[in-house]
Design a protein around this motif. Structure first.
Motif, short mmCIF file in Angstrom:
data_model
loop_
_atom_site.label_atom_id
_atom_site.label_comp_id
_atom_site.label_asym_id
_atom_site.label_seq_id
_atom_site.Cartn_x
_atom_site.Cartn_y
_atom_site.Cartn_z
N PRO A 42 12.98 7.67 -11.03
CA PRO A 42 12.66 7.99 -11.20
C PRO A 42 12.41 9.27 -9.70
O PRO A 42 13.64 8.67 -8.41
N LEU A 43 11.73 9.81 -9.50
CA LEU A 43 11.54 10.68 -7.96
C LEU A 43 11.51 9.86 -7.14
O LEU A 43 12.15 10.44 -5.39
N CYS A 44 10.65 9.17 -6.98
CA CYS A 44 10.03 8.29 -6.16
C CYS A 44 11.35 7.14 -5.48
O CYS A 44 11.17 6.16 -4.57
N TYR A 45 13.00 7.29 -6.20
CA TYR A 45 13.21 6.18 -5.74
C TYR A 45 13.98 5.89 -4.53
O TYR A 45 13.70 4.66 -3.74
N ALA A 46 13.99 7.64 -3.89
CA ALA A 46 14.83 6.84 -2.35
C ALA A 46 13.83 6.42 -1.55
O ALA A 46 13.40 5.77 -0.90
N ALA A 47 12.67 6.73 -1.47
CA ALA A 47 11.57 6.00 -1.05
C ALA A 47 10.94 5.46 -1.15
O ALA A 47 10.65 4.27 0.01
N VAL A 48 10.94 4.72 -2.25
CA VAL A 48 11.13 3.56 -2.78
C VAL A 48 11.58 2.29 -1.92
O VAL A 48 11.30 1.13 -1.58
N ARG A 49 13.29 2.53 -1.96
CA ARG A 49 13.90 1.81 -1.97
C ARG A 49 13.73 1.50 -0.15
O ARG A 49 14.35 0.70 0.44
N ALA A 50 13.83 3.04 0.58
CA ALA A 50 13.53 2.81 1.94
C ALA A 50 12.26 1.86 2.50
O ALA A 50 11.89 1.44 3.70
N VAL A 51 10.57 1.99 2.08
CA VAL A 51 10.05 0.91 2.37
C VAL A 51 10.40 0.28 1.96
O VAL A 51 10.06 -1.24 2.62
N LEU A 52 10.88 -0.70 0.32
CA LEU A 52 11.53 -1.85 0.35
C LEU A 52 12.61 -2.65 1.50
O LEU A 52 12.45 -3.68 2.26
N GLU A 53 13.75 -1.30 2.04
CA GLU A 53 14.30 -2.28 2.98
C GLU A 53 13.30 -1.95 4.35
O GLU A 53 14.45 -3.26 5.19
N GLU A 54 12.52 -1.88 4.72
CA GLU A 54 11.59 -2.43 5.73
C GLU A 54 11.10 -3.68 6.18
O GLU A 54 11.27 -3.92 7.26
N GLY A 55 10.86 -4.16 4.78
CA GLY A 55 10.30 -5.83 5.01
C GLY A 55 11.97 -6.87 4.78
O GLY A 55 11.48 -7.76 5.23
N ALA A 56 13.19 -6.22 4.31
CA ALA A 56 14.20 -6.88 4.02
C ALA A 56 15.30 -6.38 3.48
O ALA A 56 15.04 -5.87 2.15
N ALA A 87 1.04 -1.29 -0.04
CA ALA A 87 -0.13 0.37 -0.64
C ALA A 87 1.30 1.55 0.34
O ALA A 87 0.61 2.05 -0.63
N GLU A 88 1.59 1.22 1.26
CA GLU A 88 2.95 2.66 0.49
C GLU A 88 3.57 2.23 -0.67
O GLU A 88 3.94 3.59 -1.09
N LEU A 89 4.47 1.70 -0.90
CA LEU A 89 4.16 1.52 -2.19
C LEU A 89 3.62 1.94 -3.57
O LEU A 89 4.07 2.97 -5.02
N GLU A 90 2.12 1.40 -3.48
CA GLU A 90 1.68 1.44 -4.57
C GLU A 90 1.71 3.95 -4.38
O GLU A 90 1.16 4.34 -5.04
N ARG A 91 0.87 3.99 -3.13
CA ARG A 91 1.18 5.69 -3.02
C ARG A 91 1.81 6.43 -3.36
O ARG A 91 1.71 7.16 -4.04
N LEU A 92 3.39 5.71 -3.12
CA LEU A 92 4.12 6.50 -3.58
C LEU A 92 4.27 6.39 -5.66
O LEU A 92 5.00 7.27 -6.04
N ALA A 114 2.57 8.84 -6.97
CA ALA A 114 2.83 9.60 -7.58
C ALA A 114 3.76 10.81 -8.10
O ALA A 114 4.06 12.06 -8.23
N GLU A 115 4.03 9.37 -8.76
CA GLU A 115 5.83 9.29 -9.52
C GLU A 115 5.41 10.09 -11.74
O GLU A 115 3.65 9.17 -11.83
N PRO A 116 5.49 11.34 -11.57
CA PRO A 116 5.26 11.64 -13.03
C PRO A 116 5.50 10.76 -14.08
O PRO A 116 6.70 10.00 -13.85
N PRO A 117 4.60 10.92 -15.22
CA PRO A 117 5.58 9.85 -16.24
C PRO A 117 6.92 11.29 -16.70
O PRO A 117 7.13 11.11 -15.95
N ALA A 118 7.65 9.83 -17.01
CA ALA A 118 9.61 9.79 -17.28
C ALA A 118 9.69 10.84 -18.61
O ALA A 118 8.39 10.61 -19.83
N GLN A 119 10.17 11.96 -18.06
CA GLN A 119 10.87 12.79 -19.07
C GLN A 119 11.85 12.79 -19.78
O GLN A 119 12.45 12.75 -20.43
N ASP A 120 12.69 11.77 -18.43
CA ASP A 120 14.05 11.43 -19.25
C ASP A 120 14.65 9.98 -18.63
O ASP A 120 14.36 9.57 -17.43
N LEU A 121 14.32 8.76 -19.30
CA LEU A 121 13.89 8.05 -18.97
C LEU A 121 15.92 7.73 -18.31
O LEU A 121 16.04 5.86 -17.57
#
Length: 114
Positions: A83-97, A64-69, A72-79
């Motif tokens: 992603p703008l949410c990269y650090a936050a996504v990684r932090a959430v994943l680190e909570e699990g393992a 659910a937290e990853l879904e929220r992040l 909010a991620e805009p379409p890519a302007q420069d692939l």
């Protein structure tokens, strides 16, 4: 652009080709004979929008937290940029393992006539 061949449609096709999905659309394993377990998280980005999927055993609160992040991620302007949410996504994943490995790379589309 033909909606059947839109970048977002092609990205969804890529996910369905790369992985076996369960009834909820969650990742089960890599789509190969004796495929490895799927990654806990997948995000495919296009200039049209983004697609994300979670592994079937990711706890619902983390999903659910990853879904929220991801929403909010805009379409890519420069692939080439993460992603703008990269650090936050990684932090959430680190909570699990701990994140043991990460892979990112391009997906290509070739015109019908080269």
């Amino acid at each position: 652009m033909d909606s059947e061949r839109s970048p977002l449609t092609l990205m969804a096709l890529q996910v369905a080709t790369l992985f076996l999905l369960d009834g909820r659309g969650r990742l089960v394993r890599v789509n190969e004979p004796d495929g490895a377990p799927a990654p806990r998280f997948f995000m495919g980005r296009t200039a049209e929008g983004n697609i994300w999927r979670f592994r079937h055993d990711l706890p619902d609160d983390l999903a659910a937290e990853l879904e929220r992040l991801c929403r909010a991620e805009p379409p890519a302007q420069d692939l080439e940029e993460p992603p703008l949410c990269y650090a936050a996504v990684r932090a959430v994943l680190e909570e699990g393992a701990p994140v043991a490995e990460e892979w990112r790379g391009p997906c290509y589309r070739f015109p019908e006539a080269i």
